[in-house]
Design an enzyme around this catalytic site. Structure first.
Site, short mmCIF file in Angstrom:
data_model
loop_
_atom_site.label_atom_id
_atom_site.label_comp_id
_atom_site.label_asym_id
_atom_site.label_seq_id
_atom_site.Cartn_x
_atom_site.Cartn_y
_atom_site.Cartn_z
N GLU A 180 0.94 -1.10 0.06
CA GLU A 180 -0.02 0.01 -0.14
C GLU A 180 0.97 1.14 -0.13
O GLU A 180 1.80 1.63 0.70
CB GLU A 180 -0.82 0.12 1.33
CG GLU A 180 -2.20 1.43 1.09
CD GLU A 180 -3.03 1.06 2.32
OE1 GLU A 180 -3.73 2.16 2.43
OE2 GLU A 180 -3.10 0.06 2.84
N ASP A 221 -1.80 12.30 -3.85
CA ASP A 221 -2.11 13.47 -4.44
C ASP A 221 -2.32 14.05 -5.58
O ASP A 221 -1.61 13.49 -6.61
CB ASP A 221 -0.85 14.36 -3.84
CG ASP A 221 -0.76 16.17 -3.38
OD1 ASP A 221 -1.69 16.61 -4.59
OD2 ASP A 221 0.00 16.72 -2.93
N LYS A 255 -2.69 21.48 -10.25
CA LYS A 255 -2.40 22.55 -11.06
C LYS A 255 -1.77 21.94 -12.15
O LYS A 255 -0.79 20.86 -12.04
CB LYS A 255 -1.51 23.40 -10.48
CG LYS A 255 -2.05 24.22 -9.29
CD LYS A 255 -1.28 25.45 -8.82
CE LYS A 255 -1.82 26.02 -7.72
NZ LYS A 255 -0.90 26.94 -7.06
#
Length: 291
Positions: free
Chosen positions: A120, A195, A199
């Site tokens: 993981e 994450d 942008k």
């Protein structure tokens, strides 16, 4: 109340910790233990062998491909987290140094030899990881992260619940995959809510890219599954495009597309936050074909 005090009050109400501002009391927090200042190498929280190293890959150079997809977070730990790390790191911790091959049977010495192992990558505070490990005690869970409080919390949960199939790896998961784990050694790889780097100029930092998928495929045993999940729709579409293009993996969904949320994946903290914001959670399960 000044504008700065007003902004600080909003952050306090949201549960964020900032420097106190006159007139705004600091929110209550769990006891914390600052990094050790004596008896440890510079920048380290723990003496060698008693907790995760500040930089386990020091001296190896930048051996992983591409740019980093994470930011190390050596933030302060609570007393309970520190105690769990000091008590269990020697037997349940793994430093990702980028050079030492991992013997999975030896690492999971509490399981029968040859037991399946799932990696993981990024587990937050470990609540979902602990639930999945408890639901499947015959599968080893090697949970990799760089967040010291989360490492301590997962070890605390594992000890409290008697989970003998959990090990915590400290450092860059790409180094672990590329230089420390043998080919075809994993029954599964999980990448839950990485994450999204929303942008455009940061898209190159997203972990799910063609080289990463190829590396994962090489470390999966035949029949092993790469399972990704995200609540960021543009990232989900990117993941699907990259995974569908992989010649080494096949979509477990007949006809292609996203998979229904499997029952074995608990709802994570990040998932709840995304759902509260109206995001749609996407699961992607791709398998290395059996010859």
């Amino acid at each position: 109340m000044t504008s700065e005090q007003s902004r600080t009050a909003e952050r306090v109400a949201a549960g964020e910790r900032r420097r106190p501002v006159a007139g705004i009391p600091a929110p209550p927090t769990a006891p914390v233990v600052p990094p050790a200042s004596t008896g440890t190498p510079d920048g380290a929280m723990f003496a060698p062998g008693t907790g995760p190293a500040a930089n386990p890959a020091a001296g190896t150079g930048d051996r992983h491909r591409g740019v980093r997809s994470f930011v190390p977070r050596r933030s302060r730990v609570t007393t309970a987290q520190r105690e769990a790390l000091e008590r269990h790191w020697a037997t349940r911790g793994l430093e990702i140094d980028g050079r030492t091959p991992v013997d999975l049977d030896r690492l999971f010495d509490t399981l029968p030899p040859g037991s399946p192992v799932v990696l993981e990558i990024g587990f937050g505070m470990g609540e979902a990881t602990a639930l999945m490990a408890a639901a499947d005690p015959t599968t080893g869970v090697l949970a990799a992260d760089v967040h010291t409080p989360g490492q301590g919390h997962l070890l605390k949960l594992a000890a409290e619940r008697g989970l003998e199939n959990v090990r915590v790896a400290n450092g860059d998961a790409l180094l672990l995959l590329e230089h420390m784990l043998p080919p075809a050694s994993l029954a599964g790889i999980r990448v839950f809510f990485p994450d999204p780097w929303p942008k455009k100029r940061h898209h190159k930092r997203r972990i799910v890219q063609p080289p990463f998928v190829a590396l994962c495929a090489s470390r999966l045993a035949p029949g092993g599954v790469l399972h990704c999940a995200t609540d960021w729709e543009p990232y989900a579409e990117h993941m699907l495009e990259v995974l569908e293009a992989s010649p080494e993996l096949e979509n477990t969904v007949p006809g292609g597309g996203f998979a229904p949320r499997p029952d074995f994946r608990p709802e994570t903290r990040f998932e709840r936050q995304g759902l509260d914001k109206g995001h749609r959670v996407r699961d992607l399960l791709f398998r290395r074909p059996v010859a």
